[in-house]
Design an enzyme around this catalytic site. Structure first.
Site, PDB file in Angstrom:
ATOM      1  CB  SER A 147       6.181   6.956   3.180  1.00  0.00           C
ATOM      2  OG  SER A 147       5.097   7.833   3.351  1.00  0.00           O
ATOM      3  CE1 TYR A 161       3.223   3.143  -0.196  1.00  0.00           C
ATOM      4  CE2 TYR A 161       2.939   5.036   1.604  1.00  0.00           C
ATOM      5  CZ  TYR A 161       3.976   4.315   0.403  1.00  0.00           C
ATOM      6  OH  TYR A 161       4.609   4.908   0.297  1.00  0.00           O
TER       7      TYR A 161
END
Length: 252
Positions: A147, A161
């Site tokens: 990501s 995350y």
């Protein structure tokens, strides 16, 4: 069932979103596909049916990637379709919450790291055992999904995350160097804001739209756009690419 022209692709977390888009594209490209899922059996069944309706070969398989034994069983199931030549580590979670790191419960931190880091490691380990030329494997390609949250760290939303995805980036680079001589390429796609159910599950369904003004291209990605990047990394056109982290982020 028999393998597709390009062997078998395992796609983890493939019951929806980016994983489903990857599974569909992989099947269209000639892979037989193992559609892995953790809890969404109906979603996985729908992806498998879509592949079969279009003349492809696919099987659903439930496995928690944070369990090494379940990962081994997943590869065994995939091998029933033929030789595994592509592994896409897409399974990932946020813990279904948004907020400051200090407020993330310990159990959520542990679970996110179990799936997003340990799970990717366990799948990569098994992939190397099965694909590596040193153990008689056919060679192939691993693509991890990271990501662009790693760039700024997702303060106030998903710092835990983002940290887990930073580990995926580093793992990709290190493993690529370890296994290049075994005929395995290891790369990573790092999506930016993408129109999936991930944000709604965390309680912020309009998050991508709110971020649009910060994206040079003015919009979030569609899952199929991320899947297209994965397929390029799996292809012969990327045959000299390993250890790369490819952002698919609209410039953000």
């Amino acid at each position: 069932m028999v393998a597709g022209d390009r062997g078998v692709a395992i796609v983890t977390g493939a019951s929806r979103g980016i994983g489903a888009a990857i599974a569909l594209r992989a099947a269209a490209a000639g892979y037989a596909v193992l559609v892995n899922y953790s809890s969404d059996a109906a979603g996985a069944a729908s992806v498998v049916q879509d592949i079969r309706d279009n003349g492809g070969v696919a099987l659903p398989h439930r496995a928690d990637v944070s369990d090494p034994a379940a990962v081994g069983q997943m590869f065994d199931r995939a091998a029933s379709l033929g030789p595994v030549t592509a592994v896409i580590n897409n399974a990932g979670i946020t813990g279904n919450l948004i907020g400051d790191l200090v407020d993330v419960p310990p159990d959520t931190v542990r679970r996110v790291l179990d799936v997003n880091v340990s799970g990717v490691i366990f799948v990569c380990q098994e992939a190397v055992r099965r694909l590596g030329s040193g153990t008689g494997g056919p060679g192939g390609s691993i693509v991890n999904i990271s990501s662009t949250a790693t760039k700024a760290g997702s303060p106030g939303t998903w710092a835990h995350y983002a940290a887990s995805k930073g580990a995926v980036d580093v793992l990709t680079v290190g493993l690529a160097s370890e296994v290049a001589s075994q005929g395995i390429r290891v790369n990573c796609v790092a999506p930016g804001s993408t129109n999936t159910g991930l944000h709604a599950a965390a309680g912020m369904p309009d998050r991508v739209q709110r971020l649009n003004p910060t994206i040079p291209m003015g919009r979030g990605a569609e899952p199929d756009e991320v899947a297209a990047a994965v397929m390029w990394l799996l292809s012969a056109e990327a045959g000299y690419v390993t250890g790369a982290v490819l952002p698919v982020s609209g410039g953000r």
